[in-house]
Structures are given as C-alpha cells and as structure tokens.
Write a protein that holds these residues in place. Structure first.
Motif, PDB file in Angstrom:
ATOM      1  N   LEU A  78       0.734  -1.360   0.009  1.00 15.31           N
ATOM      2  CA  LEU A  78      -0.100  -0.039  -0.163  1.00 15.31           C
ATOM      3  C   LEU A  78       0.938   1.310  -0.067  1.00 15.31           C
ATOM      4  N   LYS A  79       1.851   1.338   0.750  1.00 15.42           N
ATOM      5  CA  LYS A  79       2.693   2.484   0.820  1.00 15.42           C
ATOM      6  C   LYS A  79       3.314   2.631  -0.537  1.00 15.42           C
ATOM      7  N   SER A  80       3.993   1.520  -0.988  1.00 20.18           N
ATOM      8  CA  SER A  80       4.532   1.744  -2.292  1.00 20.18           C
ATOM      9  C   SER A  80       3.564   2.154  -3.351  1.00 20.18           C
ATOM     10  N   GLY A  81       2.308   1.770  -3.403  1.00 21.63           N
ATOM     11  CA  GLY A  81       1.304   2.157  -4.132  1.00 21.63           C
ATOM     12  C   GLY A  81       0.950   3.699  -4.167  1.00 21.63           C
ATOM     13  N   LEU A  82       0.965   4.020  -2.929  1.00 20.97           N
ATOM     14  CA  LEU A  82       0.410   5.319  -2.647  1.00 20.97           C
ATOM     15  C   LEU A  82       1.489   6.357  -2.413  1.00 20.97           C
ATOM     16  N   SER A  83       2.258   6.347  -3.249  1.00 22.71           N
ATOM     17  CA  SER A  83       3.598   7.280  -3.426  1.00 22.71           C
ATOM     18  C   SER A  83       3.755   8.456  -4.357  1.00 22.71           C
ATOM     19  N   VAL A 140      -9.343  -1.804   4.178  1.00 25.64           N
ATOM     20  CA  VAL A 140      -9.896  -0.576   4.052  1.00 25.64           C
ATOM     21  C   VAL A 140      -9.510   0.614   4.991  1.00 25.64           C
ATOM     22  N   ASP A 141      -9.236   0.270   6.336  1.00 28.20           N
ATOM     23  CA  ASP A 141      -8.875   1.207   7.163  1.00 28.20           C
ATOM     24  C   ASP A 141      -7.532   1.716   7.169  1.00 28.20           C
ATOM     25  N   VAL A 142      -6.701   0.773   6.815  1.00 27.33           N
ATOM     26  CA  VAL A 142      -4.932   1.302   6.401  1.00 27.33           C
ATOM     27  C   VAL A 142      -4.878   1.987   5.217  1.00 27.33           C
ATOM     28  N   THR A 143      -5.807   1.594   4.311  1.00 26.68           N
ATOM     29  CA  THR A 143      -5.805   2.513   2.954  1.00 26.68           C
ATOM     30  C   THR A 143      -6.234   3.911   3.048  1.00 26.68           C
TER      31      THR A 143
END
Length: 350
Positions: free
Chosen positions: A103-108, A336-339
C-alpha cells in the motif's frame, strides 16, 4: 412480542449462542458450505452435547440469525446473523506487513489524481473484490489566466490556468476562422475582467456582458467558458472504481445473472454509489453495509465496507470495497482502514 424481544436479548447475551454463531459464520465464510451441528460441536470448543447444539441452533434460526438452505441439514448465516457477527463477535486481524508495504509503495505519487486511482487499484488487488474511491469535491476554484492559440482555421487551443496552479488544455471547434489579433483580444478581455473570480461568478457576469459584444466573439467566449468549466470539473463521475470484474469470480454472484446485471448497472450509473459514499463521509471510522440494509445496494449477496479519508485534517472523501456478504471481514476491514489512513497521509503531504 415482548417474549420475542426478551428471547432475542437472551440469545444476544448468551455466551454459548455467541460462540456457536461465530463458529458458524467463520466456517461458512471459509468454505461456503452449510454448517451442521456435528461440525459446530467439533470446532466450537464447547463441552456440550449434540442435542444442546441443535437446540441453540434452532433458537438462532427462529430469531433469524441463521437459515436452512433448501433441504440441507446445515445452516448458513442470514443478513441479520452477519450483522451481529461484525458488530459484536468479529476479531479483526492486523494487516500483514507485506500488504502495508504494498500500500505504501502504491500510494507514493505526488499527483492527487494518481493517488485516488492507485488507492482504488490497491483495494481491489488486496481484497480481490471491487475497490472504489470517492473523488474529493473540488473547492470553488478561481480563474487566473486564459490563452487562445490557433491550431488550424477552425481549431483553437484554450489554455486554462486556475488559482490552485492547475493547467488544463481544451480544443475548441470554431464556426469561423479567427485571426491571431482577435484571439489575443479575447484572451486579454478574459484576463483583464475575470482573473481572480470563480467560474460561477465569471459565468454570471459574462452572460450579461456578452450581449454587448460582437456576435462572433460572443460565440468564442461562450465556448471558452464552457470548456473552462469542464476543465475544472472534469471528474464528473465522482468515483473511481477498480476490479469490478473480480466479482465475476465470486460463486454467489457468478451463478446469479440477475444479481450480476443489477450490480454492474450500479457500477455503470454510479449515482447510488456516490450517495452511499457521500453519506459514509459524514460518519466516523469504518462503516459496514450488509446486503440491502444501506438502501443503495439492492443485493442481499453483497456487502460494502467504507472509511472516510482526509487531506490536511479535513475529510474530503470516502473509499471502500464491494464484495460478497461471505467475505473475510476480519481481513478486509483493516485493508480499508489502513488504505484510508495512508491515502490521507499522502494527500496531506503533497
């Protein structure tokens, strides 16, 4: 009626009934098969007789928490049973480190539009269901600068710059050929009279002032204003959806053509999804809609899990997942929460 209410409270509070319902729902989510009393006796951990199991199951069925499909001896959870499960019995699992890193990689990305699309993709990839993200409603943006450039005799490029630094290009198909001096005159008029005003304000004032201008220039200005408005509000659908086709692999949905048709009509129109996401935006934290209880998703076979996300401390939208009611809630909820939290951080840091 009073006896039924009291009995419902008893079942809700009775630890043994809770354990059996939790065991039944978890096993049904895992393998999709109706659960019999023998299986419950083996996996519940309760030191009771098979007759006791059957009696409690009969009570739960009469109260609408479970049902017997067709002629099967086993039971499956109902919408009401799922609701009690997620509200009171669910043990949410922490998200795996690998998923968090994905998720972190995809939301950079530094681009907010790309972040929204990536969040929908990430939700879909990690859950194998449909991921959706409500696009933040754009603030009232002021017009800063506009320029007309000729491309051909009847094609004109309009460059629109807004007060937030957004630059949009639109091509106009003119009814006549405009000279460079005419286009420069139109640009100067726009910039001198309307810079710093919102597009709504420009539209109101220009409607009156255009009546006093030459008819040819009138049409050019009107076309430019329409193109500018579309440039600012280009995300008319209001929601990004990814992975709808994943739902074709869900047994409960793939075998019901009518349900699939209804679901994809909702994806196509998007109005119901927007209303549901907009309502979820006003709530705090995770929201879970099971079956048709939301009033917007008419399918008993589907559930939706949503969470609001922020930018600079202000809630600006909602994201979520649509999947079958028979989903692994304990895993999907933290995704969902972490995203939502990571998207909030990414948007706030841009």
């Amino acid at each position: 009626m009073t006896n039924a209410i009291n009995r419902a409270k008893y079942i809700a509070m009775d630890k043994r009934a809770q354990i059996l319902l939790k065991t039944l729902v978890e096993h049904y989510i895992s393998d999709g098969q109706p659960i019999g009393s023998r299986t419950l006796l083996q996996h519940s951990g309760l030191d009771v007789s098979a007759a006791t199991i059957r009696n409690v199951m009969s009570d739960l069925e009469q109260l609408g928490f479970i049902a017997s499909p067709h002629t099967s001896a086993g039971r499956i959870p109902t919408q009401k049973g799922y609701r009690l499960f997620v509200d009171s019995l669910l043990t949410v699992q922490p998200l795996e480190t690998q998923a968090i890193q994905q998720l972190k990689s995809g939301l950079s990305s530094p681009n907010p539009t790309e972040l929204i699309a990536s969040a929908a993709d990430m939700l879909s990839q990690l859950t194998q269901f449909a991921g959706l993200v409500m696009i933040p409603k754009r603030k009232r943006v002021a017009f800063k600068h506009l320029e007309f450039l000729p491309l051909s005799e009847t094609r004109i490029l309009v460059i629109i710059v807004t007060s937030d630094g957004n630059v949009q290009n639109r091509i106009l198909m003119a009814e006549k050929k405009y000279s460079q001096s005419e286009l420069t005159q139109a640009s100067n008029y726009f910039n001198a009279n309307f810079s710093g005003q919102t597009f709504e304000e420009v539209q109101q004032k220009l409607h009156i002032e255009l009546q006093q201008m030459q008819s040819d220039m009138n049409r050019l200005m009107a076309a430019a204003l329409e193109a500018s408005s579309k440039a600012v509000d280009s995300n008319k659908d209001g929601v990004v959806i990814a992975g709808e086709r994943n739902l074709l692999q869900v047994d409960e949905l793939s075998t019901n053509v009518s349900s699939l048709r209804k679901l994809f009509e909702i994806f196509e129109r998007r109005t119901s999804l927007m209303q549901l996401l907009d309502n979820s935006q006003r709530a705090e934290g995770i929201q879970i809609f099971i079956g048709g209880e939301s009033g917007y998703l008419p399918l008993d076979e589907c559930s939706m899990i949503t969470a609001p996300y922020e930018a600079d401390g202000q809630v600006v939208g909602t994201l979520g997942v649509i999947g079958p009611t028979r989903m692994a809630y304990e895993r999907v909820i933290p995704i969902v929460d972490v995203t939502a939290k990571l998207l909030s951080n990414a948007l706030s840091n841009n």
